[in-house]
Write an enzyme that holds these catalytic residues in place. Structure first.
Site, short mmCIF file in Angstrom:
data_model
loop_
_atom_site.label_atom_id
_atom_site.label_comp_id
_atom_site.label_asym_id
_atom_site.label_seq_id
_atom_site.Cartn_x
_atom_site.Cartn_y
_atom_site.Cartn_z
N GLN C 234 -0.36 -11.73 2.80
CA GLN C 234 -0.87 -10.39 3.10
C GLN C 234 -2.14 -10.45 3.92
O GLN C 234 -2.69 -9.42 4.30
CB GLN C 234 -1.13 -9.62 1.79
CG GLN C 234 0.13 -9.38 0.97
CD GLN C 234 -0.11 -8.68 -0.35
OE1 GLN C 234 0.37 -9.12 -1.38
NE2 GLN C 234 -0.85 -7.57 -0.35
N ARG C 381 -0.77 -3.64 -6.63
CA ARG C 381 -0.62 -2.30 -6.07
C ARG C 381 -1.79 -1.40 -6.42
O ARG C 381 -1.64 -0.27 -6.90
CB ARG C 381 0.67 -1.65 -6.52
CG ARG C 381 1.08 -0.59 -5.51
CD ARG C 381 2.42 -0.01 -5.78
NE ARG C 381 2.71 0.95 -4.73
CZ ARG C 381 3.86 1.04 -4.09
NH1 ARG C 381 4.85 0.26 -4.38
NH2 ARG C 381 4.04 1.94 -3.16
N CYS C 382 -3.00 -1.92 -6.20
CA CYS C 382 -4.17 -1.09 -6.43
C CYS C 382 -5.32 -1.73 -5.71
O CYS C 382 -5.23 -2.86 -5.27
CB CYS C 382 -4.50 -1.02 -7.92
SG CYS C 382 -4.92 -2.61 -8.65
N GLU C 754 -1.28 3.04 -3.21
CA GLU C 754 -1.62 2.49 -4.52
C GLU C 754 -1.95 3.56 -5.55
O GLU C 754 -1.86 3.32 -6.75
CB GLU C 754 -2.77 1.50 -4.34
CG GLU C 754 -2.30 0.37 -3.40
CD GLU C 754 -3.40 -0.59 -3.00
OE1 GLU C 754 -4.56 -0.19 -3.05
OE2 GLU C 754 -3.07 -1.74 -2.67
#
Lengths: 287, 164, 801
Positions: C234, C381-382, C754
């Site tokens: 990523q 996912r945050c 997110e």
């Protein structure tokens, strides 16, 4: 995840398969649907030297009526059980059960014979075989023998099937008119094994129980008959109190293994709940 | 272990290859045939990313041996589009935003392809059950369901039926 | 022929348009290009030998049997990496991590050796043939026990180091203490509070579990001295910097390519030992080396998330006005501190834990601890630790509401930061950019008929025969995303800016290259929409590329919802540089001064004369063949955007559950999610991101858990056990929105992907606990599996017998 190397044969007849089995001895493993065996091999928990694939043995597939019995070939897939018009008419419990196993793709591959012969207490067909009083036909080097389901399951991954034998078919008496049935399975999600499950076959005489068989999945080392629970209801009406008593009797014989699905207390309690649900659902189908 | 010669039809093309008995169908497709649209997500037949169509049935190619498909007709995501035209299912996944990272998408579509032949007009619940062998981490499924419904409509409107 | 303004606008498919995705064509035809799809001539395969023990000494490693297998080229251990000084590597958090276990293993499934073989089947066989002799040591799996005086020392390599990257270590198994806020003020608020509540809660260890596992293909060219590595990353640019620092290969000769990525969710931010070993193997063997982990390796050894043992205290007035917050956290970081947080923030943005509320005094303290578990602590996912923070404050506010017998909507409304208070400086140091929480709350309560739901719940509670308990969950969350201002946010010293380079070609098409990398977010679609609106060129002719460090400008990557807030701003700013030059060219072409020009959708027109105009396409052509005298030809720009602040998306979520008194199964009857992510670039994609985030949140709250036994054996690391919901279990989602743009972002966008994960998790807990609230229950630990909920039914005396 890769399975270790092995030899492979795909016989096209049962005698040929038996011969190969005799030839390869302890090295050999029978490959049916493969959805238990192949993952075990990928984990390298199982390392058979030779696989005998029964998928091309046509005589082991299919569902037929013979001499008043329903005969199901061991290599009949879960999807075929679901699609069978004969079973829908004569033994609808099988389709109801198969639909609760794994997912569509796995059901296309998984077989009733593999599910039974694996001896996994989490598999769903063994309890069904107990309530249906099924007979298993085993083929071996010396010919065939029949074993009732009640004498087949010895322990976790241990069955009456000898290393030289192949499960050929399953013979079941079709339901009499007005037979109620149910398989109630509690699971965490699609594709999971049962946290607890109960199979019931029931007939009524008026408002009293005439015949009743109850069996449980994944609540002991093998699928088990809940005979005391059956006896509790024999000849009695299906009142809430009677059903509760039967559920308690079923819970009393549970000896589940704690795992991520729940502890012993939860699974045992859920066994009771599934028994209640299955009896009630079966009762609605006794008409 | 010595290799065995197998022949099969993949996306309509006949082929013959030698494989080790332990070669998984998914590796055969990806490594030997370079059909990399079929993916591996879980290795244990739970995620459905490796779903392919074998002899008219949806199967998980991570848990079947290539040798077991000797003589079979196999279809992968690469076989969906015909003559340069997208299949209605592909078009529906595009139009309904039925994919994000795209990793589950080939398995989802090839499963939907078969589902719509088994049941050309499925209800939402029938789709949810019929596609329950395929996991997606991105979409939350809502748009995948819409895509399958969309494709069902297109297929029934056009009367297009691929031989089962 | 004369297109109307509306038609011209529509033709651009710019911001606000639910444009279909550009990237889909390849994915729906099976032509995505994921790491495992890459094949190179002569490519070898690597597989990893892993420890069966959580804590053990390595007495010896025998490679002989593995090396004897035909097709095996090498077996590498820590001893082989030592001469290269690569047996340990620095982590993003300022610690070191063993690349291959050096004399000792610290967690089950730790990397002990690698084998390299001609194909992946042989490599797997060879893994089985490597013989490792272990001497098992007592494992520590509970971070509280790790801090006891008698606890075994886990990290012997740190012996005698009383200072870590973040200050003093008070125990050999202690990593850092991190504090924010004013402890004295928070203590004072608690001391004089009319009402106080306290709650301990455990946010369990979970794993992001993207459907594609991690892997790479490393290829070193010994003639050119160049290293190319395809990687599931990523953050490819940061990886290149680290690889260059570790290997000594100049950064200009290291090329990291993130091709298509099959989901990341934070799991693909860290640098894993597998990547390093594959690179070393390629350098040593002079051939490309592929490594792709299987699912069990992914769940067991790569970046987990959460594992926060939190305890909160709230001070409040009798009418429910919160006056103070105090939080203590024991953070289990596993065997190595390899969290992927901005360097100065070892607990990430946890200090967003004052939430959406105007809390005058607050203090939080986080202590990081080593245990015999896999390293990680990624932002699943945050934004960094925001999920934990939001969970904490939302639970605390519910607990306070219960204590005061106040409705949970009412207590929130009483404490919200009011619209006119923005920009709002929080007690823990953030400056919230914008928000309108009251409007959003009202919208949700009206949409679901909140009063009606409460009435229905009261009726159910009054009926002992009801087979279900009904619960209503409500959460009002504020996220902090878009890290971040580089004066406070950096990764290994590199500021957390992001970048965009745009070239407009003579014929009016364009290419944009970005420092981010999509893992399913649809950057190729949405970034082009921003340019389309900014430059008046159709998004259809704008190509977006990212992920290749040799072509893209340096960027910090995609995680923590930073793509839109940071890279999205870089796009707008780069576009505006081009726009400014284009205006000069247009003025030249139209023979007027720039001041006489107006911009309208796709053209510069002379004020008051609609017929006299030059479109951006006209200008592009002119830029290459008749620029004004003295002007450089061409039409391109680069912008490195260093955000002045974070952005603060928010939302109001409401969930209704029905819990079976017989089995403890929780049915999600309704889930209503209102999100405010500021300016909306592509509503279709936003909706898709929200569906996905809600579903991941559902999985975390209701079933995901990485647990360990006393010996440190990980439990449930396949997809049989680790809960990824199927279509059957997943609820149907209802979505809604308000729009409160960020005042400091060039296009007002805040980021969205997110929020639904962060916001939904406490909503599920709030709903499940609410079902038991009338029985005096104030908190229940996640995941809310049937078995656990049933225990509460039993404890509360309401289980069906």
């Amino acid at each position: 995840m890769i399975p270790p190397s092995f030899g492979y044969s795909a016989p096209s007849s049962l005698p040929e398969a038996l011969k190969l089995l005799a030839q390869h001895g302890d090295e050999a493993k029978i490959l049916a649907g493969g959805h238990s065996l192949l993952p075990m091999m990928k984990f390298r928990f199982a390392e058979p030297g030779h696989l005998i694939d029964l998928n091309r043995v046509d005589e082991l597939k299919g569902i037929r009526e013979e001499g008043g019995l329903i005969v199901i070939g061991a290599m009949t897939s879960e999807s075929d059980l679901i699609a069978s018009k004969l079973l829908t008419q004569k033994l609808p419990l099988l389709a109801e059960t198969a639909l609760q196993i794994a997912d569509p793709q796995v059901r296309n591959r998984g077989t009733i014979g593999g599910d039974i012969a694996h001896g996994d207490p989490g598999n769903d067909h063994p309890a069904i075989m107990l309530v249906l009083d099924a007979t298993f036909v085993l083929s071996g080097p010396k010919g065939e023998r029949s074993v009732p389901a009640s004498k087949f399951f010895h322990g976790t991954y241990m069955t009456d099937l000898q290393a030289s034998e192949i499960l050929k078919e399953i013979r079941i008496q079709p339901f009499a008119a007005k037979t109620g049935y149910a398989y109630c399975k509690l699971k965490r999600k699609t594709g999971d094994w049962a946290s607890a499950a109960a199979a019931v076959v029931l007939t009524m005489s008026g408002d009293k129980v005439s015949t009743l068989r109850i069996a449980l999945t994944n609540l002991a080392a093998t699928a088990i008959r809940a005979e005391a629970a059956e006896a509790d209801l024999q000849g009695r009406p299906l009142s809430d109190a009677n059903i509760d008593a039967a559920a308690k009797a079923a819970m009393a014989i549970c000896d589940p293994a704690a795992d991520l699905r729940g502890d012993v207390e939860y699974k045992t309690a859920m066994a009771g709940e599934m028994v209640k649900r299955a009896i009630r659902l079966a009762a609605t189908r006794c008409r | 272990m010595s290799k065995q010669l197998i022949s099969m039809s993949v996306n309509g093309k006949k082929l013959e290859q030698a494989v080790e008995p332990r070669t998984l169908l998914v590796h055969f497709l990806r490594e030997q045939l370079n059909l990399t649209g079929t993916h591996i997500g879980c290795d244990t037949s739970h995620c459905g990313a490796c779903t392919v169509d074998v002899d008219g049935k949806s199967l998980k190619a991570c848990t079947i041996l290539a040798v077991q498909c000797h003589g079979s007709e196999v279809m992968t995501v690469e076989g969906l589009a015909q003559g340069g035209a997208l299949h209605a299912i592909q078009d529906a996944f595009y139009k309904e935003h039925g994919l994000q990272c795209g990793f589950c998408t080939p398995g989802m579509m090839i499963r939907a392809y078969r589902l719509l032949q088994e049941n050309p007009n499925p209800s939402e619940d029938e789709i949810r059950i019929g596609m329950s062998g395929n996991l997606c981490r991105c979409t939350g499924y809502q748009n995948i369901i819409k895509a399958v419904q969309h494709a069902a409509k297109t297929l029934s409107a056009s009367g297009l039926k691929v031989a089962a | 022929m004369n297109a109307s303004i509306t038609e011209r606008q529509a033709a651009l498919m710019g911001m606000g348009d639910s444009r279909l995705r550009k990237e889909d064509a390849r994915f729906i035809q099976g032509k995505g290009n994921y790491v495992d799809d890459i094949k190179m001539p002569g490519m070898l395969h690597m597989a990893i030998v892993r420890s069966p023990f959580a804590h053990a000494r390595i007495k010896g490693i025998n490679k002989a049997k593995a090396l004897a297998i035909p097709g095996v080229l090498a077996v590498l251990t820590a001893d082989d990496l030592k001469p290269l000084k690569l047996h340990w590597m620095p982590t993003l958090a300022g610690d070191v991590q063993a690349v291959l276990a050096d004399a000792k293993v610290h967690f089950q499934m730790q990397e002990v050796a690698v084998v390299i073989a001609e194909d992946r089947y042989i490599a797997d066989d060879a893994v089985q043939a490597v013989e490792v002799e272990y001497e098992e040591l007592p494992a520590v799996v509970d971070p509280h026990k790790a801090l006891l005086p008698e606890a075994p020392v886990l990290r012997e390599d740190l012996a005698g180091k009383s200072e870590g990257a973040h200050g003093k270590r008070y125990h050999p198994n202690h990593i850092f203490t991190w504090e924010a806020g004013d402890q004295a003020a928070a203590d004072a608020a608690l001391a004089k509070a009319e009402v106080k509540v306290e709650q301990k809660m455990f946010y369990p260890r979970v794993h992001p579990c993207p459907l594609e596992t991690c892997g790479c293909v490393a290829s070193f060219d010994p003639i050119r001295g160049e290293l190319t590595t395809y990687m599931t990353s990523q953050a490819p640019h940061v990886v290149r910097t680290v690889v260059s620092m570790l290997s000594g290969i100049p950064e200009s000769k290291v090329r990291i390519i993130s091709p298509d990525i099959g989901g990341g969710f934070g799991n693909k931010v860290p640098i894993y030992p597998g990547y390093v070993c594959a690179i070393v193997a390629s350098i040593v063997l002079g051939r490309p080396v592929k490594w792709v982990e299987d699912r069990i390796e992914n769940i067991s050894s790569t970046g987990f998330a959460r594992d926060y043992h939190m305890s909160g205290e709230l001070a409040a007035t009798k009418d429910g006005k919160i006056t103070g917050l105090k939080v203590n956290v024991i953070a289990d970081h596993g065997a190595f501190d390899s969290c992927a947080d901005p360097s100065k923030f070892p607990a990430g943005m946890f200090h967003i834990c004052t939430g959406s509320y105007a809390i005058p005094s607050a203090y939080c303290r986080v202590d990081g601890v080593y245990t015999n578990k896999a390293p990680g602590g990624v932002a699943y996912r945050c934004s960094f630790r925001v999920t934990e923070a939001v969970y904490l404050i939302e639970r605390m506010v519910d607990v306070l509401a219960q204590k005061l017998n106040l409705d949970k909507a009412e207590i929130r409304a009483r404490n919200f930061i009011r619209k006119e208070q923005f920009p709002y400086k929080s007690a823990l140091g953030f400056e919230y950019d914008s928000g309108d929480y009251h409007t959003a709350l009202k919208k949700v309560l009206d949409a679901v008929d909140y009063k009606g739901l409460r009435a229905e719940q009261a009726a159910k509670r009054a009926d002992p025969k009801s087979p279900t308990l009904m619960g209503i969950g409500l959460v009002s969350f504020t996220e902090v995303v878009g890290a971040g201002p580089s004066k406070i946010c950096d990764i290994l010293g590199v500021g957390m800016f992001d970048s965009c380079e745009i070239r407009v070609h003579p014929t009016g098409s364009a290419i944009a290259r970005m420092g981010t990398i999509s893992q399913g977010q649809g950057h190729q679609t949405t970034y082009a929409q921003i340019i389309a609106t900014e430059l008046g060129l159709p998004s259809e002719v704008i190509q977006v590329e990212e992920g290749d460090t040799s072509t893209a400008p340096y960027g910090l990557g995609t995680y923590g919802s930073r793509s839109t807030p940071v890279a999205g701003a870089a796009i707008a700013m780069a576009s505006r540089k081009i726009h400014a030059k284009a205006k000069k060219i247009a003025a030249h072409l139209l023979e007027v001064s720039e001041n006489d020009l107006d911009w309208e959708i796709d053209r510069f027109k002379v004020k008051g004369n609609d017929a006299k105009f030059k479109t951006m396409k006209d200008v592009a052509w002119a830029a290459y063949h008749q620029p004004p005298a003295g002007m450089e030809p061409g039409l391109e720009a680069v912008h490195y955007y260093d955000p002045p602040n974070f952005t603060f998306p928010f939302g109001i979520y409401l969930c209704v559950v029905d819990i079976s008194k017989a089995t403890g199964e929780t049915a999600i009857r309704r889930f209503y999610a209102l999100d405010d992510c500021g300016t909306r670039i592509n509503p279709m994609i936003i909706e898709g991101q929200i569906h996905g985030g809600l579903t991941e949140g559902f999985a975390v709250a209701m079933g995901q858990l990485l647990s360990f036994d006393e010996q440190g054996n990980i439990q449930g690391n396949t997809l049989m056990d680790y809960f990824l919901p199927t279509m059957v279990e997943t609820p149907r989602w209802e979505t809604d929105h308000t729009v409160t743009p960020s005042p400091h972002h060039p296009i007002g966008a805040k980021g969205v992907a997110e929020s639904p994960h962060v916001g939904s998790i406490p909503t599920f807990t709030s709903a499940v606990v609410d079902a038991f609230a009338h029985l005096g229950v104030t908190h229940m630990e996640m995941p809310h599996t049937s078995a656990r909920v049933w225990k509460q039914l039993q404890a509360s005396g309401v289980a069906c017998e």
